[in-house]
Design a protein around this motif. Structure first.
Motif, PDB file in Angstrom:
ATOM      1  N   SER A   1     169.558 151.230 -54.574  1.00 46.86           N
ATOM      2  CA  SER A   1     168.438 150.858 -53.717  1.00 46.86           C
ATOM      3  C   SER A   1     167.579 149.819 -54.429  1.00 46.86           C
ATOM      4  CB  SER A   1     167.602 152.084 -53.353  1.00 46.86           C
ATOM      5  OG  SER A   1     167.071 152.657 -54.524  1.00 46.86           O
ATOM      6  N   ALA A   2     166.976 148.947 -53.662  1.00 43.20           N
ATOM      7  CA  ALA A   2     166.122 147.902 -54.223  1.00 43.20           C
ATOM      8  C   ALA A   2     164.824 148.511 -54.740  1.00 43.20           C
ATOM      9  CB  ALA A   2     165.824 146.854 -53.163  1.00 43.20           C
ATOM     10  N   PHE A   3     164.327 147.961 -55.835  1.00 45.52           N
ATOM     11  CA  PHE A   3     163.053 148.403 -56.396  1.00 45.52           C
ATOM     12  C   PHE A   3     161.949 147.575 -55.770  1.00 45.52           C
ATOM     13  CE2 PHE A   3     159.665 147.950 -59.598  1.00 45.52           C
ATOM     14  CZ  PHE A   3     159.336 149.285 -59.768  1.00 45.52           C
ATOM     15  N   ASN A   4     160.971 148.222 -55.212  1.00 41.19           N
ATOM     16  CA  ASN A   4     159.821 147.535 -54.622  1.00 41.19           C
ATOM     17  C   ASN A   4     158.740 147.386 -55.682  1.00 41.19           C
ATOM     18  OD1 ASN A   4     160.735 147.309 -51.852  1.00 41.19           O
ATOM     19  ND2 ASN A   4     160.577 149.524 -51.805  1.00 41.19           N
ATOM     20  N   TYR A   5     158.629 146.173 -56.209  1.00 37.08           N
ATOM     21  CA  TYR A   5     157.639 145.881 -57.235  1.00 37.08           C
ATOM     22  C   TYR A   5     156.273 145.725 -56.574  1.00 37.08           C
ATOM     23  CZ  TYR A   5     155.383 143.629 -61.199  1.00 37.08           C
ATOM     24  OH  TYR A   5     154.534 143.321 -62.233  1.00 37.08           O
ATOM     25  N   VAL A   6     155.269 146.341 -57.155  1.00 37.38           N
ATOM     26  CA  VAL A   6     153.909 146.257 -56.627  1.00 37.38           C
ATOM     27  C   VAL A   6     152.994 145.851 -57.779  1.00 37.38           C
ATOM     28  CG1 VAL A   6     151.999 147.574 -55.637  1.00 37.38           C
ATOM     29  CG2 VAL A   6     154.337 148.056 -54.912  1.00 37.38           C
ATOM     30  N   THR A   7     152.151 144.884 -57.527  1.00 36.57           N
ATOM     31  CA  THR A   7     151.159 144.493 -58.513  1.00 36.57           C
ATOM     32  C   THR A   7     149.856 144.158 -57.791  1.00 36.57           C
ATOM     33  OG1 THR A   7     150.638 143.035 -60.369  1.00 36.57           O
ATOM     34  CG2 THR A   7     151.858 142.062 -58.525  1.00 36.57           C
ATOM     35  N   PHE A   8     148.773 144.366 -58.479  1.00 39.47           N
ATOM     36  CA  PHE A   8     147.452 144.119 -57.899  1.00 39.47           C
ATOM     37  C   PHE A   8     146.469 143.850 -59.027  1.00 39.47           C
ATOM     38  CE2 PHE A   8     143.593 146.694 -58.049  1.00 39.47           C
ATOM     39  CZ  PHE A   8     142.761 145.937 -57.258  1.00 39.47           C
ATOM     40  N   THR A   9     145.590 142.904 -58.845  1.00 37.74           N
ATOM     41  CA  THR A   9     144.485 142.668 -59.774  1.00 37.74           C
ATOM     42  C   THR A   9     143.262 142.237 -58.978  1.00 37.74           C
ATOM     43  OG1 THR A   9     145.928 141.983 -61.582  1.00 37.74           O
ATOM     44  CG2 THR A   9     143.636 141.285 -61.726  1.00 37.74           C
ATOM     45  N   ARG A  10     142.116 142.780 -59.354  1.00 38.63           N
ATOM     46  CA  ARG A  10     140.847 142.338 -58.760  1.00 38.63           C
ATOM     47  C   ARG A  10     139.884 142.118 -59.922  1.00 38.63           C
ATOM     48  NH1 ARG A  10     138.312 142.075 -53.675  1.00 38.63           N
ATOM     49  NH2 ARG A  10     136.168 142.807 -53.554  1.00 38.63           N
TER      50      ARG A  10
ATOM     51  N   TYR B   1     154.298 153.081 -52.541  1.00 41.09           N
ATOM     52  CA  TYR B   1     155.605 153.675 -52.845  1.00 41.09           C
ATOM     53  C   TYR B   1     155.451 154.696 -53.969  1.00 41.09           C
ATOM     54  CZ  TYR B   1     156.949 149.221 -50.732  1.00 41.09           C
ATOM     55  OH  TYR B   1     157.053 148.131 -49.905  1.00 41.09           O
ATOM     56  N   ALA B   2     156.204 155.768 -53.897  1.00 41.94           N
ATOM     57  CA  ALA B   2     156.212 156.763 -54.975  1.00 41.94           C
ATOM     58  C   ALA B   2     156.767 156.120 -56.241  1.00 41.94           C
ATOM     59  CB  ALA B   2     157.051 157.970 -54.579  1.00 41.94           C
ATOM     60  N   GLY B   3     156.278 156.557 -57.373  1.00 46.00           N
ATOM     61  CA  GLY B   3     156.781 156.049 -58.638  1.00 46.00           C
ATOM     62  C   GLY B   3     155.731 156.120 -59.730  1.00 46.00           C
ATOM     63  N   TYR B   4     156.014 155.431 -60.819  1.00 50.37           N
ATOM     64  CA  TYR B   4     155.094 155.381 -61.947  1.00 50.37           C
ATOM     65  C   TYR B   4     154.310 154.068 -61.898  1.00 50.37           C
ATOM     66  CZ  TYR B   4     157.280 159.471 -63.955  1.00 50.37           C
ATOM     67  OH  TYR B   4     157.726 160.742 -64.165  1.00 50.37           O
ATOM     68  N   TYR B   5     153.029 154.176 -62.160  1.00 51.81           N
ATOM     69  CA  TYR B   5     152.136 153.027 -62.106  1.00 51.81           C
ATOM     70  C   TYR B   5     151.382 152.888 -63.420  1.00 51.81           C
ATOM     71  CZ  TYR B   5     152.993 152.586 -57.125  1.00 51.81           C
ATOM     72  OH  TYR B   5     153.593 152.392 -55.917  1.00 51.81           O
ATOM     73  N   ARG B   6     151.208 151.641 -63.845  1.00 54.18           N
ATOM     74  CA  ARG B   6     150.391 151.342 -65.020  1.00 54.18           C
ATOM     75  C   ARG B   6     149.046 150.833 -64.516  1.00 54.18           C
ATOM     76  NH1 ARG B   6     151.466 147.171 -70.016  1.00 54.18           N
ATOM     77  NH2 ARG B   6     149.267 146.871 -70.475  1.00 54.18           N
ATOM     78  N   LEU B   7     147.969 151.436 -65.012  1.00 53.67           N
ATOM     79  CA  LEU B   7     146.603 151.099 -64.587  1.00 53.67           C
ATOM     80  C   LEU B   7     145.854 150.532 -65.779  1.00 53.67           C
ATOM     81  CD1 LEU B   7     146.859 154.578 -63.436  1.00 53.67           C
ATOM     82  CD2 LEU B   7     146.048 153.013 -61.697  1.00 53.67           C
TER      83      LEU B   7
ATOM     84  N   SER C   1     143.562 146.303 -62.727  1.00 49.21           N
ATOM     85  CA  SER C   1     144.932 145.900 -62.417  1.00 49.21           C
ATOM     86  C   SER C   1     145.840 147.103 -62.329  1.00 49.21           C
ATOM     87  CB  SER C   1     145.489 144.965 -63.492  1.00 49.21           C
ATOM     88  OG  SER C   1     144.726 143.802 -63.587  1.00 49.21           O
ATOM     89  N   ILE C   2     146.815 147.019 -61.433  1.00 45.67           N
ATOM     90  CA  ILE C   2     147.788 148.098 -61.250  1.00 45.67           C
ATOM     91  C   ILE C   2     149.165 147.476 -61.044  1.00 45.67           C
ATOM     92  CG2 ILE C   2     148.513 150.015 -59.793  1.00 45.67           C
ATOM     93  CD1 ILE C   2     145.574 150.498 -59.138  1.00 45.67           C
ATOM     94  N   GLN C   3     150.178 148.075 -61.700  1.00 48.79           N
ATOM     95  CA  GLN C   3     151.561 147.641 -61.528  1.00 48.79           C
ATOM     96  C   GLN C   3     152.454 148.859 -61.349  1.00 48.79           C
ATOM     97  OE1 GLN C   3     152.353 145.664 -65.220  1.00 48.79           O
ATOM     98  NE2 GLN C   3     151.906 143.656 -64.367  1.00 48.79           N
TER      99      GLN C   3
END
Length: 156
Positions: A8-17, A67-73, A150-152
Motif C-alpha cells: 500500500s502507498a504511504f501517505n506522507y503528511v507534513t505541516f508547519t505554522r 491517517y493512523a501512524g506515527y507522527y513527529r511533533l 511542525s508535524i510530520q
C-alpha cells in the motif's frame, strides 16, 4: 521470489505554522492557557503556513490527524516573560496535557529568554489532534516572531 500482494502507498503528511511577524501578548487572568497558533486567539497576527491543507485548522490552532501512524511533533517557542512571570509550553493531544512527560514540557522562567524547543514522537489514529498550548503565570509576556509548530507523519 514473486510477491503475491501489492504494497500500500504511504501517505506522507507534513505541516508547519510559524508566527511571521510581531509579538503575541499574553493576557491575564493567571494562569492563562493559550494556543499561539489559533487565529481565534490572535486574529491580527501574521502566520506563514506550509502544507496547511494536510490537517491543520487555523481557527482553533489544531492539527487533526488524517491517517493512523506515527507522527513527529516539533515546536520552537520564543517567549519573553513580563517581570515576575513565567510560562509552561506543552504539546497536547486531544486536549490532554498528560501526553508528554515532564521533560518535554518547557518551563520558561522570568529570567529566561528563548528559544525553547519541544520534540516528541507519538502514535495517533485518524481524528486525533495536536496543539501547542502555553500557560502563562503572573502578568504574562509576549510570544515572538519565528515561533513555530511542525508535524510530520513518519511511519504508518
Amino acid at each position: 521470489i514473486a510477491a503475491t500482494t501489492g504494497g500500500s502507498a504511504f501517505n506522507y503528511v507534513t505541516f508547519t505554522r510559524r508566527v511571521d511577524s510581531g509579538t503575541l501578548p499574553f493576557v491575564n487572568p493567571s494562569p492563562a492557557n493559550q494556543n499561539i497558533f489559533s487565529s481565534t486567539n490572535y486574529p491580527s497576527t501574521n502566520y506563514t503556513g506550509i502544507d496547511t491543507a494536510s490537517g491543520f485548522n487555523s481557527v482553533n490552532g489544531r492539527f487533526v490527524v488524517p491517517y493512523a501512524g506515527y507522527y513527529r511533533l516539533d515546536a520552537l517557542f520564543i517567549f519573553t516573560p513580563s517581570a515576575g512571570s513565567y510560562a509552561n509550553a506543552a504539546i497536547r493531544k486531544n486536549g490532554s496535557t498528560t501526553l508528554l512527560p515532564l521533560s518535554e514540557t518547557a518551563t520558561i522562567s522570568p529570567v529566561a529568554t528563548g528559544p525553547f524547543f519541544l520534540q516528541y514522537i507519538d502514535q495517533a489514529v485518524a481524528g486525533d489532534y495536536y496543539e501547542l498550548v502555553v500557560t502563562s503565570f503572573g502578568s504574562g509576556g509576549t510570544v515572538g516572531a519565528n515561533s513555530s509548530f511542525s508535524i510530520q507523519r513518519i511511519q504508518a
